[in-house]
Design a protein around this motif. Structure first.
Motif, short mmCIF file in Angstrom:
data_model
loop_
_atom_site.label_atom_id
_atom_site.label_comp_id
_atom_site.label_asym_id
_atom_site.label_seq_id
_atom_site.Cartn_x
_atom_site.Cartn_y
_atom_site.Cartn_z
N GLY A 9 0.82 -1.20 0.00
CA GLY A 9 0.00 0.00 0.00
C GLY A 9 0.85 1.25 0.00
N GLY A 10 0.19 2.39 -0.14
CA GLY A 10 0.91 3.65 -0.12
C GLY A 10 0.08 4.76 -0.71
N LEU A 11 0.76 5.87 -0.98
CA LEU A 11 0.13 7.05 -1.57
C LEU A 11 0.44 7.07 -3.07
CD1 LEU A 11 -1.25 9.84 -1.38
CD2 LEU A 11 1.01 10.79 -0.83
N VAL A 12 -0.58 7.24 -3.86
CA VAL A 12 -0.41 7.27 -5.31
C VAL A 12 -1.33 8.33 -5.91
CG1 VAL A 12 -2.14 5.45 -5.68
CG2 VAL A 12 -0.33 5.81 -7.38
N GLN A 13 -0.91 8.92 -7.00
CA GLN A 13 -1.73 9.93 -7.66
C GLN A 13 -2.85 9.26 -8.46
OE1 GLN A 13 0.87 12.41 -10.02
NE2 GLN A 13 1.41 13.67 -8.24
N PRO A 14 -3.93 9.97 -8.67
CA PRO A 14 -4.99 9.42 -9.53
C PRO A 14 -4.43 9.00 -10.88
CG PRO A 14 -5.77 11.39 -8.42
CD PRO A 14 -4.30 11.28 -8.10
N GLY A 15 -4.89 7.84 -11.34
CA GLY A 15 -4.38 7.29 -12.59
C GLY A 15 -3.18 6.37 -12.41
N GLY A 16 -2.63 6.36 -11.22
CA GLY A 16 -1.46 5.54 -10.95
C GLY A 16 -1.80 4.09 -10.66
N SER A 17 -0.76 3.32 -10.32
CA SER A 17 -0.91 1.90 -10.07
C SER A 17 -0.21 1.50 -8.78
CB SER A 17 -0.30 1.09 -11.22
OG SER A 17 -0.96 1.35 -12.45
N LEU A 18 -0.73 0.45 -8.18
CA LEU A 18 -0.10 -0.20 -7.04
C LEU A 18 -0.35 -1.69 -7.16
CD1 LEU A 18 -1.12 1.98 -3.93
CD2 LEU A 18 1.19 1.71 -4.86
N ARG A 19 0.57 -2.47 -6.58
CA ARG A 19 0.33 -3.90 -6.48
C ARG A 19 0.42 -4.31 -5.02
NH1 ARG A 19 3.31 -9.35 -8.79
NH2 ARG A 19 4.85 -8.84 -7.18
N GLU A 88 -11.67 7.53 -5.06
CA GLU A 88 -12.64 6.69 -4.35
C GLU A 88 -12.12 5.29 -4.06
OE1 GLU A 88 -13.12 8.44 -7.18
OE2 GLU A 88 -14.44 7.35 -8.60
N ASP A 89 -10.95 4.94 -4.56
CA ASP A 89 -10.33 3.67 -4.20
C ASP A 89 -9.58 3.76 -2.86
OD1 ASP A 89 -9.48 3.28 -7.66
OD2 ASP A 89 -11.09 2.25 -6.57
N THR A 90 -9.49 4.95 -2.31
CA THR A 90 -8.81 5.15 -1.04
C THR A 90 -9.49 4.35 0.06
OG1 THR A 90 -7.99 7.34 -1.63
CG2 THR A 90 -8.20 6.84 0.72
N ALA A 91 -8.72 3.51 0.75
CA ALA A 91 -9.27 2.64 1.79
C ALA A 91 -8.14 1.84 2.40
CB ALA A 91 -10.31 1.69 1.21
N VAL A 92 -8.47 1.15 3.48
CA VAL A 92 -7.59 0.10 3.99
C VAL A 92 -7.98 -1.19 3.28
CG1 VAL A 92 -6.80 -1.19 5.99
CG2 VAL A 92 -7.34 1.24 6.21
N TYR A 93 -7.01 -1.85 2.70
CA TYR A 93 -7.25 -3.08 1.95
C TYR A 93 -6.81 -4.28 2.78
CZ TYR A 93 -8.40 -0.53 -2.29
OH TYR A 93 -9.02 0.28 -3.21
N THR A 112 -3.95 5.16 -0.44
CA THR A 112 -4.46 6.53 -0.55
C THR A 112 -4.21 7.04 -1.96
OG1 THR A 112 -3.99 6.95 1.79
CG2 THR A 112 -4.36 8.87 0.37
N VAL A 113 -5.27 7.44 -2.62
CA VAL A 113 -5.18 7.96 -3.98
C VAL A 113 -5.51 9.45 -3.92
CG1 VAL A 113 -5.92 7.74 -6.37
CG2 VAL A 113 -5.94 5.74 -4.84
N SER A 114 -4.48 10.26 -4.14
CA SER A 114 -4.66 11.69 -3.99
C SER A 114 -3.59 12.44 -4.77
CB SER A 114 -4.59 12.09 -2.52
OG SER A 114 -4.64 13.50 -2.37
#
Length: 115
Positions: A9-19, A88-93, A112-114
């Motif tokens: 997890g982490g902080l990523v900008q809108p349109g970004g990706s995380l695995r 809106e994908d911001t959450a604890v997963y 966190t998507v911001s």
């Protein structure tokens, strides 16, 4: 006893990706379905994606086409690839292993998507 540990997890900008990754202890991981869930502040926990032991998957409508769930039973690890992230994908997963009659949960990882 099974322990699940999420990471990625982490902080990523809108349109970004995380695995996200979910590493499981024990020897039963490959036998049971597992899933990814998320909980945003003030909201109920919701299912994001689930995958059977054989690799069949299902997704909540809001992430279809953007998220991909997978698993590597040899490594006792499941993944959630998240692309085109939205605020809106911001959450604890959380990851969950479905082991009747009880289920196992990880401790969660914050996404966190911001901008």
């Amino acid at each position: 006893q099974v322990q699940l540990v999420e990471s990625g997890g982490g902080l990523v900008q809108p349109g970004g990706s995380l695995r996200l990754s979910c590493a499981a202890s024990g020897s039963i991981f490959g036998i049971y379905p597992m899933g990814w869930y998320r909980q945003a502040p003030g909201k109920q926990r919701e299912m994001v994606a689930v995958i059977t032991s054989g690799g069949r998957s299902n997704y909540t409508e809001s992430v279809k086409g953007r998220f991909t769930i997978s698993r590597d039973n040899a490594k006792n690890t499941a993944y959630l690839q998240m692309n085109s992230l939205k605020p809106e994908d911001t959450a604890v997963y959380y990851c969950k292993l479905f082991v009747p009659p009880r289920d196992y949960w990880g401790q969660g990882t914050q996404v966190t998507v911001s901008s």
